[in-house]
Design an enzyme around this catalytic site. Structure first.
Site, short mmCIF file in Angstrom:
data_model
loop_
_atom_site.label_atom_id
_atom_site.label_comp_id
_atom_site.label_asym_id
_atom_site.label_seq_id
_atom_site.Cartn_x
_atom_site.Cartn_y
_atom_site.Cartn_z
CB THR A 111 -43.37 -7.76 -8.15
OG1 THR A 111 -42.72 -8.76 -7.36
CG2 THR A 111 -42.31 -6.97 -8.91
CG LEU A 154 -44.21 -7.69 -13.21
CD1 LEU A 154 -44.49 -6.21 -13.02
CD2 LEU A 154 -42.72 -7.97 -13.15
CG ASP A 155 -43.64 -12.74 -7.90
OD1 ASP A 155 -43.87 -13.54 -8.81
OD2 ASP A 155 -42.63 -12.78 -7.18
CB VAL A 156 -49.82 -10.86 -6.36
CG1 VAL A 156 -50.84 -9.91 -5.74
CG2 VAL A 156 -50.53 -11.91 -7.19
#
Length: 343
Positions: free
Chosen positions: A179, A175-177
């Site tokens: 998110t 997951l994106d940082v």
């Protein structure tokens, strides 16, 4: 004729014979200066990416290989390579030399027993944790802390070496940082392989909750080719005609859960998994995520919220016997309550 490797020799000839034996068995040789390793690219590996190929041979993460490239520690045919060579396609017979590569056992996330960790669900060989926004999934160097993997490794030391190993041990997806939400990890190699195959086959049901700018009129689905237009910092966009060959086909579906005067709450599903996919696709539709400074264009209406990060939350995932749900995090809930209050 006798095999020359079977003929007794003087002690001073042993290094030469050792190199001959390694070459004969396909093993790495000691570099001529004694300070590194030398590999020959076999015919079946022609065309592979340099970083991925070296990561396998050195039992390191790709990030570690890229750090070696950045400091000029990798040579091909005697020519030093730079960080831009990470995606270089290898040719059969090329000689690749590496100086001072770290030991695989040094490339691991440092366990952090005191780091907070919320486990949403777990089973044989796997666990799903609640990743907070602002926390990376895994470190990029052994010295980096404050990542989900550091916290998991403290509770499950058996995760070291699973899957991609090293600094990505056990990580099934990312997951994106910024998110938040449900993140899946594996603590056993067999389970990691099964789960990764499920992702490759698009069998994993992933649902996100997203708050976007503007009232979105209807539910929708988009199949779009995406490309990474910039790497540092990352930026993804819909591929142009000449970029189709390098693009990834993606599918994104959304359902409008609530519609407000200046924003919308969506449930989003993705069958494919691509960097920044949800963010890039919704921005392409003219409805960037609230709080997303990267994908919102200046010509669009100002952000109607006070969000300090893009409001994307991985609410649930499900595949086979694996299932996990994550409630809205506090910052997401605060913005949603404010939108509801304003109508």
């Amino acid at each position: 004729m006798r095999d020359p490797l079977s003929i007794p020799t003087r002690e001073r000839d042993l290094p030469i014979l050792r190199a001959m034996t390694e070459a004969k068995e396909g093993l790495p040789q000691t570099a001529a200066d004694g300070g590194g390793q030398r590999f020959e690219v076999p015919r079946e590996d022609a065309g592979r990416r340099l970083d991925a190929w070296l990561a396998e041979r050195l039992s390191l993460s790709r990030a570690a290989v890229r750090r070696l490239l950045a400091r000029g520690a990798v040579r091909i045919g005697g020519t030093p390579q730079t960080g831009s060579a990470k995606g270089l396609a290898l040719r059969a017979g090329e000689q690749v030399e590496v100086d001072d590569a770290p030991r695989p056992e040094d490339e691991r996330a440092a366990p952090e027993p005191g780091a907070p960790l919320t486990v949403l669900a777990e089973g044989p060989g796997w666990l799903a944790v609640d990743k907070p926004a602002g926390v990376p999934v895994h470190p990029l160097s052994p010295e980096e802390g404050g990542c989900v993997l550091n916290a998991v490794a403290a509770r499950h030391p058996e995760i070291h070496g699973v899957g991609e190993g090293a600094l990505r041990s056990g990580v099934v997806h990312r997951l994106d940082v910024d998110t938040s939400g449900a993140l899946l990890l594996a603590t056993e190699e067999t389970r990691w392989q099964v789960l990764r195959q499920a992702f490759r086959e698009h069998r994993v049901e992933k649902r996100y909750r997203a708050i976007v700018r503007g009232p979105l009129a209807t539910d929708g689905e988009r199949r779009l080719p995406l490309v990474v237009a910039r790497h540092q910092p990352a930026f993804v966009r819909v591929a142009r005609p000449k970029e189709q060959e390098n693009a990834r086909e993606t599918t994104t579906r959304w359902r409008v859960l609530e519609r407000f005067a200046e924003a919308s709450l969506l449930e989003v599903e993705t069958t494919s998994g691509f960097l920044h996919q949800v963010r890039a696709v919704l921005a392409h539709e003219g409805h960037p995520l609230a709080g997303d400074r990267t994908y919102a264009e200046t010509r669009e209406a100002p952000d109607p919220t006070t969000a300090t990060r893009h409001l994307l939350h991985a609410a649930s995932l499900c595949v086979d016997d694996v299932a996990a749900e994550s409630p809205d995090p506090p910052d997401f809930a605060v913005v949603l309550a404010d939108l509801r209050a304003r109508g």
